[in-house]
Design an enzyme around this catalytic site. Sequence first.
Site, short mmCIF file in Angstrom:
data_model
loop_
_atom_site.label_atom_id
_atom_site.label_comp_id
_atom_site.label_asym_id
_atom_site.label_seq_id
_atom_site.Cartn_x
_atom_site.Cartn_y
_atom_site.Cartn_z
N HIS A 1 0.86 -1.20 0.00
CA HIS A 1 0.00 0.00 0.00
C HIS A 1 0.88 1.24 0.00
O HIS A 1 1.57 1.49 -0.99
CB HIS A 1 -0.92 -0.08 1.22
CG HIS A 1 -2.01 0.95 1.28
ND1 HIS A 1 -2.41 1.71 0.22
CD2 HIS A 1 -2.81 1.32 2.31
CE1 HIS A 1 -3.40 2.50 0.58
NE2 HIS A 1 -3.66 2.30 1.85
N HIS B 1 -2.62 -2.43 -9.68
CA HIS B 1 -3.53 -1.72 -8.77
C HIS B 1 -4.82 -2.52 -8.66
O HIS B 1 -5.27 -3.12 -9.64
CB HIS B 1 -3.85 -0.31 -9.31
CG HIS B 1 -4.42 0.57 -8.26
ND1 HIS B 1 -5.75 0.56 -7.93
CD2 HIS B 1 -3.83 1.46 -7.44
CE1 HIS B 1 -5.96 1.43 -6.95
NE2 HIS B 1 -4.82 1.99 -6.64
N ASP C 1 2.77 5.22 -7.21
CA ASP C 1 4.03 5.10 -6.45
C ASP C 1 5.25 5.00 -7.32
O ASP C 1 6.36 5.29 -6.87
CB ASP C 1 3.92 3.88 -5.52
CG ASP C 1 2.83 4.11 -4.50
OD1 ASP C 1 1.81 3.39 -4.55
OD2 ASP C 1 2.97 5.05 -3.72
C1 SDX Z 1 -1.46 2.05 -3.49
O1 SDX Z 1 -6.27 0.93 -3.03
C2 SDX Z 1 -5.69 2.01 -3.37
O2 SDX Z 1 -6.30 2.90 -3.94
C3 SDX Z 1 -4.22 2.12 -3.02
C4 SDX Z 1 -3.54 3.40 -3.48
C5 SDX Z 1 -4.10 4.59 -2.75
O3 SDX Z 1 -3.99 5.69 -3.27
O4 SDX Z 1 -4.58 4.42 -1.58
O5 SDX Z 1 -3.74 3.58 -4.89
C6 SDX Z 1 -2.05 3.38 -3.21
O6 SDX Z 1 -1.43 1.24 -2.61
C7 SDX Z 1 -1.00 1.73 -4.91
C8 SDX Z 1 -0.47 0.27 -5.05
C9 SDX Z 1 0.97 0.25 -4.51
N1 SDX Z 1 1.44 -1.17 -4.38
C10 SDX Z 1 2.42 -1.62 -5.21
O7 SDX Z 1 2.89 -1.00 -6.18
C11 SDX Z 1 2.90 -3.02 -4.83
C12 SDX Z 1 2.97 -3.86 -6.11
N2 SDX Z 1 1.59 -4.09 -6.56
C13 SDX Z 1 0.96 -5.37 -6.20
O8 SDX Z 1 1.27 -5.78 -4.88
C14 SDX Z 1 -0.52 -5.43 -6.59
O9 SDX Z 1 -0.61 -5.00 -7.88
C15 SDX Z 1 -1.55 -4.70 -5.75
C16 SDX Z 1 -1.50 -5.11 -4.32
C17 SDX Z 1 -1.37 -3.24 -5.87
C18 SDX Z 1 -2.93 -5.07 -6.34
O10 SDX Z 1 -3.07 -6.40 -6.13
P1 SDX Z 1 -4.45 -7.15 -6.56
O11 SDX Z 1 -5.42 -6.25 -7.21
O12 SDX Z 1 -4.90 -7.90 -5.37
O13 SDX Z 1 -3.93 -8.01 -7.73
P2 SDX Z 1 -3.53 -9.50 -7.57
O14 SDX Z 1 -2.55 -9.62 -6.43
O15 SDX Z 1 -4.77 -10.31 -7.53
O16 SDX Z 1 -2.71 -9.77 -8.93
C19 SDX Z 1 -3.39 -10.14 -10.14
C20 SDX Z 1 -2.30 -10.80 -10.98
C21 SDX Z 1 -1.57 -11.91 -10.23
O17 SDX Z 1 -1.05 -12.81 -11.20
P3 SDX Z 1 -1.93 -14.18 -11.53
O18 SDX Z 1 -2.19 -14.82 -10.16
O19 SDX Z 1 -3.18 -13.69 -12.20
O20 SDX Z 1 -1.03 -15.01 -12.41
O21 SDX Z 1 -1.30 -9.82 -11.31
C22 SDX Z 1 -0.05 -10.21 -10.71
C23 SDX Z 1 -0.36 -11.21 -9.63
O22 SDX Z 1 0.73 -12.10 -9.45
N3 SDX Z 1 0.53 -8.97 -10.18
C24 SDX Z 1 1.82 -8.64 -10.29
C25 SDX Z 1 1.93 -7.37 -9.69
N4 SDX Z 1 0.72 -6.98 -9.23
C26 SDX Z 1 -0.14 -7.98 -9.52
N5 SDX Z 1 2.88 -9.31 -10.84
C27 SDX Z 1 4.08 -8.65 -10.76
N6 SDX Z 1 4.26 -7.42 -10.23
C28 SDX Z 1 3.21 -6.75 -9.67
N7 SDX Z 1 3.37 -5.55 -9.13
#
Ligand code: SDX
Length: 422
Positions: free
Chosen positions: A266, A307, A364
């Site tokens: 996050h 996201h 980010d």
């Molecule tokens: C913020 O909610 C908000 O609005 C948050 C925010 C705010 O202003 O408050 O916008 C701020 O928190 C932005 C996000 C910052 N976090 C990161 O950058 C960390 C990296 N991102 C991931 O951890 C992830 O993308 C999330 C947590 C942000 C979102 O996760 P989801 O929606 O639960 O997606 P998921 O984990 O279900 O992933 C879906 C697929 C998966 O692959 P499959 O199982 O389908 O094969 O996408 C892949 C994941 O493995 N995936 C990634 C990835 N993010 C998702 N693979 C590699 N790198 C990534 N960053």
Amino acid sequence: MSNTVTLTDNRTGASYEFPILDGTKGPSVIDISTLFTQTGMFTFDRGYTSTAMCRSSITFIDGQKGELLHRGYDIAYLAENHTFLEVSYLLLNKKLPNAHELEAFRLEMKKRSFIHEGMMKIFDAFPDKSHPMAILQAAVASLSSFYPDHLNANKPEEFHEMAMRIIAKMPTIAAFSYRFKKGIPIIYPNLDRGFTENFLYMLRSYPYEHVDLKPIEVKALDTVFMLHIDHEQNASTTTVRTVGSTHAHPYACIAAGIGALWGHAHGGANEGVIRQLEAIGTLDNVDKFIARAKDKNDPFRLMGFGHRVYKNFDPRAKVLKKMCAQLIDEIGIDSELLKVARRIEEIALSDEYFISRNLYPNVDFYSGLILKALGIPNDMFAVIFVIGRVSGWISQLIELKEQDSIKIVRPRQLYVGESNRV
Ligand code: SDX
């Protein structure tokens, strides 16, 4: 045709009807508040991906279109034409301030920017290696002790006083945390400077030298604050609302929100972006890390990508990408780091793995680069996020209290434990 949905239990053939509620924009919702009484069952929605927890008029996100509105204004318009303080006023008061209202708000922020001298002991109590988020969370929670009067969150005038105190003191607490950690003398707020400029001044100034802050640096940081101000019911905002639903005072609510924001999935992501770029180091290593991000057996994630809601470019990332380029033109940044960042973005925007999963750069990815260019240390990035987000958190608490009866947040569960044991 009635504005309802019918749920049929195929085990018994019984049907249940639930009303559909329409908003002004975005998906309608199915009001299932009578589900348990009608069916004896709960819904199950891990991570609440399909659950609306409240009515809100503060922020609207369209993840497919990559749209973000604050009180109906598009984020790109606000970033281009207004300051963080003006957008804070917009969220808190439902309208942009006129000149008089803005001046009064500015004055209130200045007047309340100093902290109780007794709070210095908090900073002193933390070991040098402490993370600034730990200090920030403790200092915010302690405000209820140093300002013990008027703690009744249900009295509007008392709530307002606590709310303004939190927003105004957050930059000062953040800057003091940073200075104490470095063992350098603290710099008190300078009332001749604006909200964002004052924060940079408290970070950078020394008692014996004048520090010059470039306008582009202040504008870049002000934009970073603004683009982090609010984002619907994300994890930390949901935390703040949950604590607010118990009628706790805003100091407790905001301290809880800081804890939730700290997680690297996050608010800790912008720090994670820079640490990741530094770990990658050079262009030769990029492909190896991209392969790890795509490897299902590797927990490695590309920080700053993906996201929960945006399945398109995060509109905040678009604004910050432009700001990042302007800043780099004017003050420069670690060029290897920037080359690595640009190469990762290039690959991620063309690679099937990322495209098929709608993984785009999020807020980010670029805020990390901007803060790095401003010389702000990595472990202060989530603190910067808090300074921006706290105006949104307070606005969400105000909205929570405006809604007729505050319903305490109390989800249920699917019990999978032992049955009765003797
Ligand atoms: C913020 O909610 C908000 O609005 C948050 C925010 C705010 O202003 O408050 O916008 C701020 O928190 C932005 C996000 C910052 N976090 C990161 O950058 C960390 C990296 N991102 C991931 O951890 C992830 O993308 C999330 C947590 C942000 C979102 O996760 P989801 O929606 O639960 O997606 P998921 O984990 O279900 O992933 C879906 C697929 C998966 O692959 P499959 O199982 O389908 O094969 O996408 C892949 C994941 O493995 N995936 C990634 C990835 N993010 C998702 N693979 C590699 N790198 C990534 N960053």
